[in-house]
Scaffold this motif. Structure first.
Motif, mmCIF file in Angstrom:
data_model
loop_
_atom_site.group_PDB
_atom_site.id
_atom_site.type_symbol
_atom_site.label_atom_id
_atom_site.label_comp_id
_atom_site.label_asym_id
_atom_site.label_seq_id
_atom_site.Cartn_x
_atom_site.Cartn_y
_atom_site.Cartn_z
ATOM 1 N N LEU A 239 0.446 -1.208 0.183
ATOM 2 C CA LEU A 239 0.296 -0.051 0.226
ATOM 3 C C LEU A 239 0.867 1.640 0.293
ATOM 4 O O LEU A 239 0.362 2.283 -0.588
ATOM 5 C CB LEU A 239 -1.098 -0.188 1.473
ATOM 6 N N LEU A 240 1.753 1.132 1.058
ATOM 7 C CA LEU A 240 3.156 2.424 0.468
ATOM 8 C C LEU A 240 3.838 2.778 -0.644
ATOM 9 O O LEU A 240 3.431 3.640 -1.068
ATOM 10 C CB LEU A 240 3.796 2.979 0.939
ATOM 11 N N ARG B 99 3.460 6.201 -5.613
ATOM 12 C CA ARG B 99 2.607 6.491 -7.239
ATOM 13 C C ARG B 99 1.905 6.729 -7.491
ATOM 14 O O ARG B 99 2.160 7.875 -8.518
ATOM 15 C CB ARG B 99 3.161 4.493 -7.944
ATOM 16 N N GLN B 100 1.137 7.066 -6.711
ATOM 17 C CA GLN B 100 -0.110 7.781 -6.505
ATOM 18 C C GLN B 100 -0.108 9.581 -6.796
ATOM 19 O O GLN B 100 -0.785 10.154 -7.457
ATOM 20 C CB GLN B 100 -1.399 7.546 -5.707
ATOM 21 N N ALA C 163 3.621 14.512 -6.955
ATOM 22 C CA ALA C 163 4.332 15.084 -6.060
ATOM 23 C C ALA C 163 5.803 14.425 -6.151
ATOM 24 O O ALA C 163 6.664 13.980 -6.582
ATOM 25 C CB ALA C 163 4.097 14.699 -4.276
ATOM 26 N N THR C 164 6.750 15.272 -5.363
ATOM 27 C CA THR C 164 8.338 14.958 -4.884
ATOM 28 C C THR C 164 9.134 14.630 -3.549
ATOM 29 O O THR C 164 9.846 14.178 -3.466
ATOM 30 C CB THR C 164 9.358 16.113 -5.644
ATOM 31 N N ARG C 165 7.742 14.447 -3.016
ATOM 32 C CA ARG C 165 7.930 14.277 -1.714
ATOM 33 C C ARG C 165 6.597 13.933 -0.937
ATOM 34 O O ARG C 165 5.512 14.279 -1.343
ATOM 35 C CB ARG C 165 8.869 15.034 -1.038
ATOM 36 N N ILE C 166 6.944 12.910 0.129
ATOM 37 C CA ILE C 166 5.300 12.888 0.281
ATOM 38 C C ILE C 166 5.686 12.785 2.412
ATOM 39 O O ILE C 166 6.495 12.309 2.993
ATOM 40 C CB ILE C 166 5.296 11.533 0.328
ATOM 41 N N GLU C 167 5.152 13.184 2.615
ATOM 42 C CA GLU C 167 4.447 13.358 4.013
ATOM 43 C C GLU C 167 3.656 12.584 4.787
ATOM 44 O O GLU C 167 2.888 12.165 4.277
ATOM 45 C CB GLU C 167 4.604 14.492 5.615
ATOM 46 N N MET C 168 4.030 12.342 6.082
ATOM 47 C CA MET C 168 3.143 11.994 7.147
ATOM 48 C C MET C 168 3.376 11.997 8.635
ATOM 49 O O MET C 168 4.037 12.478 9.520
ATOM 50 C CB MET C 168 2.787 10.315 6.472
ATOM 51 N N THR C 169 1.875 12.022 9.344
ATOM 52 C CA THR C 169 1.875 12.112 10.971
ATOM 53 C C THR C 169 1.412 11.196 11.163
ATOM 54 O O THR C 169 1.114 10.081 10.645
ATOM 55 C CB THR C 169 1.046 13.630 11.534
ATOM 56 N N VAL C 170 2.482 10.918 12.479
ATOM 57 C CA VAL C 170 2.287 9.603 13.461
ATOM 58 C C VAL C 170 2.491 9.924 15.494
ATOM 59 O O VAL C 170 3.509 10.693 15.607
ATOM 60 C CB VAL C 170 3.484 8.776 12.921
ATOM 61 N N ILE C 171 1.336 9.232 16.186
ATOM 62 C CA ILE C 171 1.347 10.082 17.217
ATOM 63 C C ILE C 171 3.019 9.481 17.789
ATOM 64 O O ILE C 171 3.641 8.220 17.616
ATOM 65 C CB ILE C 171 0.482 9.482 17.866
ATOM 66 N N ARG C 172 3.734 10.087 17.927
ATOM 67 C CA ARG C 172 4.918 10.119 18.868
ATOM 68 C C ARG C 172 4.916 8.607 19.674
ATOM 69 O O ARG C 172 6.511 8.143 19.889
ATOM 70 C CB ARG C 172 5.365 11.108 19.428
ATOM 71 N N LEU D 265 10.771 11.188 -2.401
ATOM 72 C CA LEU D 265 9.712 10.728 -3.751
ATOM 73 C C LEU D 265 10.884 10.309 -5.124
ATOM 74 O O LEU D 265 10.389 8.935 -5.827
ATOM 75 C CB LEU D 265 8.545 10.743 -4.091
ATOM 76 N N SER D 266 11.840 11.169 -5.019
ATOM 77 C CA SER D 266 12.913 10.458 -6.098
ATOM 78 C C SER D 266 13.505 9.094 -5.517
ATOM 79 O O SER D 266 13.923 8.520 -6.887
ATOM 80 C CB SER D 266 13.826 11.925 -6.618
ATOM 81 N N GLN D 267 13.206 8.587 -3.841
ATOM 82 C CA GLN D 267 14.158 7.119 -4.574
ATOM 83 C C GLN D 267 12.870 6.121 -5.125
ATOM 84 O O GLN D 267 11.961 6.079 -5.462
ATOM 85 C CB GLN D 267 13.692 7.083 -2.908
#
Length: 179
Positions: A104-105, A110-111, A118-127, A174-176
């Motif tokens: 899924l990641l 890809r989406q 997008a050239t980068r993607i971010e997320m938030t996670v409860i610390r 996302l260039s990786q």
């Protein structure tokens, strides 16, 4: 087991909602390795929220389907400055640990590139979810050093069981190559 990943439709919303709630909250969530059941009560999503996301042109919810069962999902949204936001990564508790989350990641990344350039993607996670932060780090997501407040007082996002919740921001260029 095989699965297909596709964009969600409004017809998926009831099953999508049930999947998300079962993976994040309550006793059913504890069957998996990643959940918020010890940190939050209440809902993780609602029908209106999911319907709005599916209808929005700057968002897509991807679903993983095994035969006719929804077994996973994630949401990708256009963000500012050439970025994308990934959220709601969900895998059915009985399917966690079999590579579906990583699939899924990859699909979400890809989406983000194909839909939103997008050239980068971010997320938030409860610390407090250190095992989940480590999972994402192994897939190229790194802490930015930014923290965001938890939306206390808004039960639409859950009812906190503690008063020290906050989000850490993780980002991946996302260039990786894919995860």
């Amino acid at each position: 087991m095989t699965h297909k990943i596709r964009a969600a439709t409004v017809d998926d919303v009831p099953k999508l909602h049930a999947l998300i709630e079962s993976a994040y909250r309550g006793a059913s969530a504890r069957a998996g390795w990643t959940h918020e059941a010890d940190l939050l009560d209440g809902q993780r999503s609602d029908i209106a929220m999911l319907s709005e996301s599916i209808a929005a042109p700057d968002r897509v919810i991807l679903v993983a389907v095994d035969e006719s069962r929804l077994i996973g999902c994630c949401e990708v949204a256009r963000a500012a400055d050439g970025g994308a936001y990934l959220g709601l990564l969900t895998v059915a508790p009985g399917r966690q640990g079999d590579g579906l989350g990583t699939a899924l990641l990859v699909a979400a990344e890809r989406q983000a590139q194909s839909r939103f350039a997008a050239t980068r993607i971010e997320m938030t996670v409860i610390r407090q979810r250190t095992e989940l932060i480590a999972y994402y780090a192994r897939r190229g997501y790194q802490p930015t050093g930014e923290a965001r407040p938890f939306p206390y007082g808004n039960p639409r996002f859950g009812v906190p069981r503690r008063d020290d919740l906050a989000f850490v921001v993780l980002e991946k260029p996302l260039s990786q190559s894919a995860v």
